[in-house]
Write a protein that holds these residues in place. Structure first.
Motif, PDB file in Angstrom:
ATOM      1  N   VAL A  12      -4.510  47.179 -12.773  1.00 18.86           N
ATOM      2  CA  VAL A  12      -4.753  45.773 -13.107  1.00 18.86           C
ATOM      3  C   VAL A  12      -6.226  45.499 -13.426  1.00 18.86           C
ATOM      4  N   ARG A  13      -7.087  46.436 -13.066  1.00 20.76           N
ATOM      5  CA  ARG A  13      -8.516  46.263 -13.368  1.00 20.76           C
ATOM      6  C   ARG A  13      -8.869  46.792 -14.755  1.00 20.76           C
ATOM      7  N   ASP A  14      -8.067  47.689 -15.278  1.00 22.65           N
ATOM      8  CA  ASP A  14      -8.345  48.315 -16.579  1.00 22.65           C
ATOM      9  C   ASP A  14      -7.410  47.704 -17.623  1.00 22.65           C
ATOM     10  N   PRO A  15      -7.951  47.032 -18.638  1.00 24.01           N
ATOM     11  CA  PRO A  15      -7.102  46.362 -19.640  1.00 24.01           C
ATOM     12  C   PRO A  15      -6.126  47.307 -20.351  1.00 24.01           C
ATOM     13  N   ASP A  16      -6.549  48.524 -20.653  1.00 17.10           N
ATOM     14  CA  ASP A  16      -5.661  49.462 -21.342  1.00 17.10           C
ATOM     15  C   ASP A  16      -4.522  49.907 -20.426  1.00 17.10           C
ATOM     16  N   LEU A  17      -4.850  50.208 -19.172  1.00 15.27           N
ATOM     17  CA  LEU A  17      -3.810  50.604 -18.221  1.00 15.27           C
ATOM     18  C   LEU A  17      -2.846  49.451 -17.949  1.00 15.27           C
ATOM     19  N   PHE A  18      -3.389  48.231 -17.861  1.00 18.16           N
ATOM     20  CA  PHE A  18      -2.522  47.083 -17.610  1.00 18.16           C
ATOM     21  C   PHE A  18      -1.608  46.832 -18.805  1.00 18.16           C
ATOM     22  N   GLU A  19      -2.138  47.011 -20.014  1.00 20.66           N
ATOM     23  CA  GLU A  19      -1.297  46.842 -21.201  1.00 20.66           C
ATOM     24  C   GLU A  19      -0.146  47.846 -21.184  1.00 20.66           C
ATOM     25  N   ALA A  20      -0.418  49.074 -20.820  1.00 23.40           N
ATOM     26  CA  ALA A  20       0.632  50.101 -20.731  1.00 23.40           C
ATOM     27  C   ALA A  20       1.646  49.725 -19.658  1.00 23.40           C
ATOM     28  N   PHE A  21       1.183  49.254 -18.503  1.00 22.23           N
ATOM     29  CA  PHE A  21       2.065  48.792 -17.425  1.00 22.23           C
ATOM     30  C   PHE A  21       2.944  47.648 -17.932  1.00 22.23           C
ATOM     31  N   TYR A  22       2.314  46.697 -18.601  1.00 22.02           N
ATOM     32  CA  TYR A  22       3.039  45.549 -19.151  1.00 22.02           C
ATOM     33  C   TYR A  22       4.124  46.008 -20.127  1.00 22.02           C
ATOM     34  N   ARG A  23       3.759  46.859 -21.080  1.00 21.87           N
ATOM     35  CA  ARG A  23       4.729  47.342 -22.085  1.00 21.87           C
ATOM     36  C   ARG A  23       5.863  48.130 -21.435  1.00 21.87           C
ATOM     37  N   ARG A  24       5.553  48.849 -20.388  1.00 19.20           N
ATOM     38  CA  ARG A  24       6.555  49.656 -19.696  1.00 19.20           C
ATOM     39  C   ARG A  24       7.588  48.771 -18.988  1.00 19.20           C
ATOM     40  N   HIS A  25       7.174  47.581 -18.538  1.00 12.40           N
ATOM     41  CA  HIS A  25       8.051  46.774 -17.690  1.00 12.40           C
ATOM     42  C   HIS A  25       8.478  45.410 -18.261  1.00 12.40           C
ATOM     43  N   VAL A  26       7.869  44.966 -19.342  1.00 10.38           N
ATOM     44  CA  VAL A  26       8.132  43.602 -19.815  1.00 10.38           C
ATOM     45  C   VAL A  26       9.600  43.370 -20.170  1.00 10.38           C
ATOM     46  N   ASP A  27      10.268  44.353 -20.793  1.00 12.75           N
ATOM     47  CA  ASP A  27      11.678  44.150 -21.169  1.00 12.75           C
ATOM     48  C   ASP A  27      12.565  43.997 -19.935  1.00 12.75           C
ATOM     49  N   ARG A  28      12.335  44.808 -18.939  1.00 12.86           N
ATOM     50  CA  ARG A  28      13.164  44.711 -17.724  1.00 12.86           C
ATOM     51  C   ARG A  28      12.917  43.401 -16.987  1.00 12.86           C
ATOM     52  N   VAL A  29      11.661  42.956 -16.917  1.00  7.53           N
ATOM     53  CA  VAL A  29      11.346  41.681 -16.264  1.00  7.53           C
ATOM     54  C   VAL A  29      11.971  40.534 -17.060  1.00  7.53           C
ATOM     55  N   THR A  30      11.903  40.614 -18.377  1.00  9.16           N
ATOM     56  CA  THR A  30      12.498  39.576 -19.227  1.00  9.16           C
ATOM     57  C   THR A  30      14.004  39.524 -19.012  1.00  9.16           C
ATOM     58  N   ARG A  31      14.670  40.668 -18.982  1.00  5.90           N
ATOM     59  CA  ARG A  31      16.127  40.692 -18.735  1.00  5.90           C
ATOM     60  C   ARG A  31      16.447  40.126 -17.356  1.00  5.90           C
ATOM     61  N   PHE A  32      15.646  40.516 -16.357  1.00  6.07           N
ATOM     62  CA  PHE A  32      15.847  40.017 -14.996  1.00  6.07           C
ATOM     63  C   PHE A  32      15.811  38.491 -14.984  1.00  6.07           C
ATOM     64  N   LEU A  33      14.820  37.900 -15.641  1.00  7.03           N
ATOM     65  CA  LEU A  33      14.686  36.447 -15.642  1.00  7.03           C
ATOM     66  C   LEU A  33      15.713  35.777 -16.553  1.00  7.03           C
ATOM     67  N   ALA A  34      16.058  36.417 -17.665  1.00  3.64           N
ATOM     68  CA  ALA A  34      17.045  35.844 -18.581  1.00  3.64           C
ATOM     69  C   ALA A  34      18.427  35.761 -17.944  1.00  3.64           C
ATOM     70  N   ARG A  35      18.700  36.616 -16.966  1.00  2.48           N
ATOM     71  CA  ARG A  35      19.969  36.522 -16.233  1.00  2.48           C
ATOM     72  C   ARG A  35      19.986  35.304 -15.318  1.00  2.48           C
ATOM     73  N   ARG A  36      18.828  34.766 -15.014  1.00  4.63           N
ATOM     74  CA  ARG A  36      18.728  33.669 -14.050  1.00  4.63           C
ATOM     75  C   ARG A  36      18.347  32.323 -14.672  1.00  4.63           C
ATOM     76  N   VAL A  37      17.796  32.337 -15.873  1.00  4.42           N
ATOM     77  CA  VAL A  37      17.310  31.116 -16.519  1.00  4.42           C
ATOM     78  C   VAL A  37      17.855  31.066 -17.942  1.00  4.42           C
ATOM     79  N   ALA A  38      18.410  29.913 -18.324  1.00  2.00           N
ATOM     80  CA  ALA A  38      19.035  29.791 -19.643  1.00  2.00           C
ATOM     81  C   ALA A  38      18.082  29.302 -20.733  1.00  2.00           C
ATOM     82  N   ASP A  39      16.964  28.734 -20.375  1.00  2.00           N
ATOM     83  CA  ASP A  39      16.024  28.188 -21.357  1.00  2.00           C
ATOM     84  C   ASP A  39      15.040  29.281 -21.792  1.00  2.00           C
ATOM     85  N   PRO A  40      15.010  29.615 -23.104  1.00  2.00           N
ATOM     86  CA  PRO A  40      14.129  30.698 -23.563  1.00  2.00           C
ATOM     87  C   PRO A  40      12.646  30.407 -23.318  1.00  2.00           C
TER      88      PRO A  40
END
Length: 188
Positions: A12-40
């Protein structure tokens, strides 16, 4: 274990590492929340909040307790629950500020009956709108609110004789308005 924990803290301190972390997990987090919230829009806002929360809470990740995605789902769940609590508080506060509560069918029926019953008074108030203020105030108290002329005089701080003169003048002014005369007849 210390090294893996330091890994997420360093991420989280290194922008490049955080971007990689974000890209690795953003789809799964989005799916997790989309199962619970109907408003895009709400889903997009919550995903952003989750990754902001990661920046603040990376030091709480304990690899021995589970995977990054498991921890991230916990952050997402907490973020979602916090949003639900905020929404509930806002709804409650708005309801208190507006002085409103949800009406059931019986409440609506009673209000419709009351509104219908008050239609002659609404017509009287509309007819009185063109009267001078002091005449209108007196006539409203007598014809609409049901006070006696003496009580209305006391409420307005005027003499009873003055009230009778103003009342007579006001009645005469609006006596030609359809639907108002019967209400005015009882105001003697």
């Amino acid at each position: 274990m210390r090294r893996e924990q330091a890994g997420l803290t360093e991420t989280v301190r290194d922008p490049d590492l955080f971007e990689a972390f974000y890209r690795r997990h953003v789809d799964r987090v989005t799916r997790f929340l989309a199962r619970r919230v109907a408003d895009p829009h709400a889903v997009a806002d919550l995903v952003a909040e989750v990754f902001l929360a990661v920046l603040d809470s990376a030091h709480t990740y304990r690899p021995g307790r589970g995977s990054e995605i498991g921890w991230l789902y916990g952050v997402a769940r907490n973020t979602h629950l916090a949003q639900l609590r905020r929404s509930a508080r806002e709804l409650h506060a708005a309801g208190r500020l507006a002085g409103r509560r949800l009406l059931d069918v019986d409440d609506i029926a009673r209000l419709e009956e009351r509104i219908d019953a008050e239609s002659p008074a609404r017509r009287a108030l509309a007819a009185m709108a063109g009267l001078p203020e002091h005449d209108r105030a007196l006539l409203e108290l007598v014809a609409v609110d049901g006070l006696t002329p003496a009580e209305a005089a006391a409420a307005l701080g005027i003499r009873q004789g003055t009230a009778r003169v103003r009342l007579h003048r006001a009645r005469r002014s609006i006596q030609q308005v359809p639907g108002v005369s019967p209400i005015m007849e009882g105001t003697k």
